[in-house]
Design a protein around this motif. Structure first.
Motif, mmCIF file in Angstrom:
data_model
loop_
_atom_site.group_PDB
_atom_site.id
_atom_site.type_symbol
_atom_site.label_atom_id
_atom_site.label_comp_id
_atom_site.label_asym_id
_atom_site.label_seq_id
_atom_site.Cartn_x
_atom_site.Cartn_y
_atom_site.Cartn_z
ATOM 1 N N THR A 15 -3.624 -4.907 8.329
ATOM 2 C CA THR A 15 -2.601 -4.367 7.417
ATOM 3 C C THR A 15 -2.722 -5.013 6.040
ATOM 4 O O THR A 15 -2.629 -4.328 5.014
ATOM 5 C CB THR A 15 -1.188 -4.581 8.004
ATOM 6 N N ASN A 17 -5.423 -6.163 4.719
ATOM 7 C CA ASN A 17 -6.612 -5.563 4.068
ATOM 8 C C ASN A 17 -6.309 -4.162 3.565
ATOM 9 O O ASN A 17 -6.762 -3.774 2.487
ATOM 10 C CB ASN A 17 -7.807 -5.559 5.031
ATOM 11 N N SER A 18 -5.528 -3.396 4.327
ATOM 12 C CA SER A 18 -5.174 -2.037 3.876
ATOM 13 C C SER A 18 -4.322 -2.100 2.608
ATOM 14 O O SER A 18 -4.491 -1.277 1.702
ATOM 15 C CB SER A 18 -4.405 -1.275 4.963
ATOM 16 N N ASN A 21 -6.630 -2.864 -0.203
ATOM 17 C CA ASN A 21 -7.439 -1.669 -0.526
ATOM 18 C C ASN A 21 -6.635 -0.624 -1.282
ATOM 19 O O ASN A 21 -7.197 0.204 -1.995
ATOM 20 C CB ASN A 21 -8.017 -1.035 0.749
ATOM 21 N N LYS A 22 -5.327 -0.641 -1.095
ATOM 22 C CA LYS A 22 -4.467 0.299 -1.829
ATOM 23 C C LYS A 22 -4.203 -0.191 -3.249
ATOM 24 O O LYS A 22 -3.475 0.446 -4.001
ATOM 25 C CB LYS A 22 -3.109 0.431 -1.133
ATOM 26 N N GLN A 177 -7.166 0.003 13.062
ATOM 27 C CA GLN A 177 -7.364 0.228 11.625
ATOM 28 C C GLN A 177 -6.485 1.378 11.113
ATOM 29 O O GLN A 177 -5.908 1.292 10.026
ATOM 30 C CB GLN A 177 -8.858 0.535 11.373
ATOM 31 N N GLU A 178 -6.361 2.437 11.911
ATOM 32 C CA GLU A 178 -5.529 3.579 11.491
ATOM 33 C C GLU A 178 -4.043 3.196 11.515
ATOM 34 O O GLU A 178 -3.266 3.611 10.654
ATOM 35 C CB GLU A 178 -5.767 4.789 12.400
ATOM 36 N N GLU A 181 -3.348 1.283 8.411
ATOM 37 C CA GLU A 181 -3.237 2.120 7.207
ATOM 38 C C GLU A 181 -1.885 2.823 7.160
ATOM 39 O O GLU A 181 -1.285 2.953 6.096
ATOM 40 C CB GLU A 181 -4.404 3.098 7.136
ATOM 41 N N ALA A 184 0.551 0.331 5.955
ATOM 42 C CA ALA A 184 0.427 0.083 4.507
ATOM 43 C C ALA A 184 1.092 1.209 3.719
ATOM 44 O O ALA A 184 1.714 0.960 2.685
ATOM 45 C CB ALA A 184 -1.043 -0.071 4.125
ATOM 46 N N VAL A 185 1.005 2.441 4.209
ATOM 47 C CA VAL A 185 1.668 3.565 3.525
ATOM 48 C C VAL A 185 3.183 3.356 3.546
ATOM 49 O O VAL A 185 3.871 3.467 2.520
ATOM 50 C CB VAL A 185 1.303 4.919 4.202
ATOM 51 N N LEU A 272 -0.757 9.480 6.663
ATOM 52 C CA LEU A 272 -2.049 9.169 6.031
ATOM 53 C C LEU A 272 -2.504 10.261 5.068
ATOM 54 O O LEU A 272 -3.387 10.025 4.241
ATOM 55 C CB LEU A 272 -3.138 8.963 7.093
ATOM 56 N N PRO A 276 -6.486 11.234 11.532
ATOM 57 C CA PRO A 276 -7.137 9.962 11.859
ATOM 58 C C PRO A 276 -8.530 10.218 12.462
ATOM 59 O O PRO A 276 -8.819 11.343 12.886
ATOM 60 C CB PRO A 276 -6.194 9.336 12.887
#
Ligand SMILES: NC(=O)c1ccc[n+]([C@@H]2O[C@H](COP(=O)([O-])OP(=O)(O)OC[C@H]3O[C@@H](n4cnc5c(N)ncnc54)[C@H](OP(=O)(O)O)[C@@H]3O)[C@@H](O)[C@H]2O)c1
Length: 289
Positions: A15, A17-18, A21-22, A177-178, A181, A184-185, A272, A276
């Motif tokens: 999370t 890392n996500s 990345n955002k 990983q999904e 993400e 993170a959203v 997302l 996915p």
């Protein structure tokens, strides 16, 4: 400031890392860590490290200063302590003025009526407590990790096949990983307060179907075998698991066999803004490693 608990674990790290990345600046992210020796990788990225243990309320109130949004990743401590630990986190968040708590719950048809109720009811208790406390919350009901499929299948798929007593029960497995993400959203966009999301794939698969997917991926026939539950447990114990952990995994297989993971709902695509990764593509990536 967004604080991630369980930051040193699989979902917490993914999370963070996500979020990076955002484009969320590292100094707007804080990692809750209970063992300072595990904090170097966060410090080197410029992420704030806050020391705190779910078991120690005072450590949490000092760790949560200036935190706006908090992700509570469910504890991996002994199950009997989990609700009490989560309550500490939620109470400390309330006391320090956190404005939004996101909690990783678990996607089963009915947590309180599950055949493994004693293992999973803390998720229902935590969710109810959060709702009562009147801090804006988001519940993320995560399905089982797709990453666990090789381990649950006996960890020797290439030689032995898929070996698990899971009947024809289906699970909408999703990669960690999904899930990260999707978290993170929710942590970085508006409109998620007091909502409950199901974080699962659109399609659920049985282990017989998973054996077929793997056969296609490897271009080799991979069988699905269902050992007796005792033999399944013994195999894990032989591979170094404690009796208790092996029996815990076996209870999952029995709940799968009873169809307790088919939720028939998924909010992942909406969160997302894309579908996915498919289970076949995901298994292809992990089996090629
Ligand atoms: N949906 C699924 O299939 C599935 C599968 C496995 C687990 N889970 C649940 O989802 C959670 C996250 O999964 P994961 O794979 O990221 O787990 P994980 O890698 O085991 O990480 C657990 C995290 O919780 C932290 N933690 C445990 N007890 C704590 C305490 N008393 N105070 C503060 N932090 C504490 C650990 O810190 P340390 O590094 O210091 O130990 C670690 O950072 C697990 O804890 C478990 O509840 C779900």
């Amino acid at each position: 400031m967004i604080l991630i608990t369980g930051a040193t674990g699989n979902l917490g790290k993914a999370t963070i890392n996500s979020l990076l990345n955002k484009g969320i600046p590292a100094n707007n992210i804080a990692a809750l860590v209970r063992d300072e020796s595990k904090s170097d990788e966060f410090k080197s990225k410029g992420i704030q490290v806050r020391l705190g243990d779910y078991q120690n309320f005072e450590s949490l109130t000092s760790a949560f200063k200036d935190v706006d949004k908090l992700l509570l990743i469910s504890s991996s401590s002994e199950i009997v302590h989990r609700f009490e630990q989560h309550k500490n986190v939620i109470d400390a968040a309330k006391e320090t003025g956190v404005s939004h708590i996101v909690y990783t719950s678990f996607a089963m048809k009915d947590l309180r009526r599950s055949s493994m109720v004693e293992d999973v009811q803390y998720h229902a208790e935590t969710s109810d407590y959060l709702k009562q406390l009147a801090i804006p919350y988001t519940l993320m009901a995560n399905t089982m990790y797709a990453d666990m499929i090789p381990m649950l299948s006996g960890n020797n798929i290439l030689e032995v096949g898929v070996s698990i007593p899971a009947g024809e029960g289906k699970v909408p497995f999703l990669p960690i990983q999904e899930m990260a993400e999707a978290l993170a959203v929710v942590l970085t966009t508006a409109g998620h307060q007091d909502k409950e999301y199901v974080i699962a794939a659109d399609t659920a698969f049985s282990f017989a179907e998973i054996a077929e997917l793997i056969s296609d991926i490897l271009d080799k026939r991979v069988t699905y075998k269902q050992p007796e539950v005792d033999a399944y447990i013994a195999q894990f114990v032989q591979n170094g698991f404690s009796e208790e952990d092996a029996a815990y995994l076996a209870r999952y297989t029995q709940a799968i066999a009873k169809g307790e993971f088919g939720t028939n709902k998924s909010d992942v695509k909406d969160l997302l803004g894309r579908s996915p990764i498919s289970l076949k593509d995901f298994l292809g990536t992990i089996l090629s490693k």
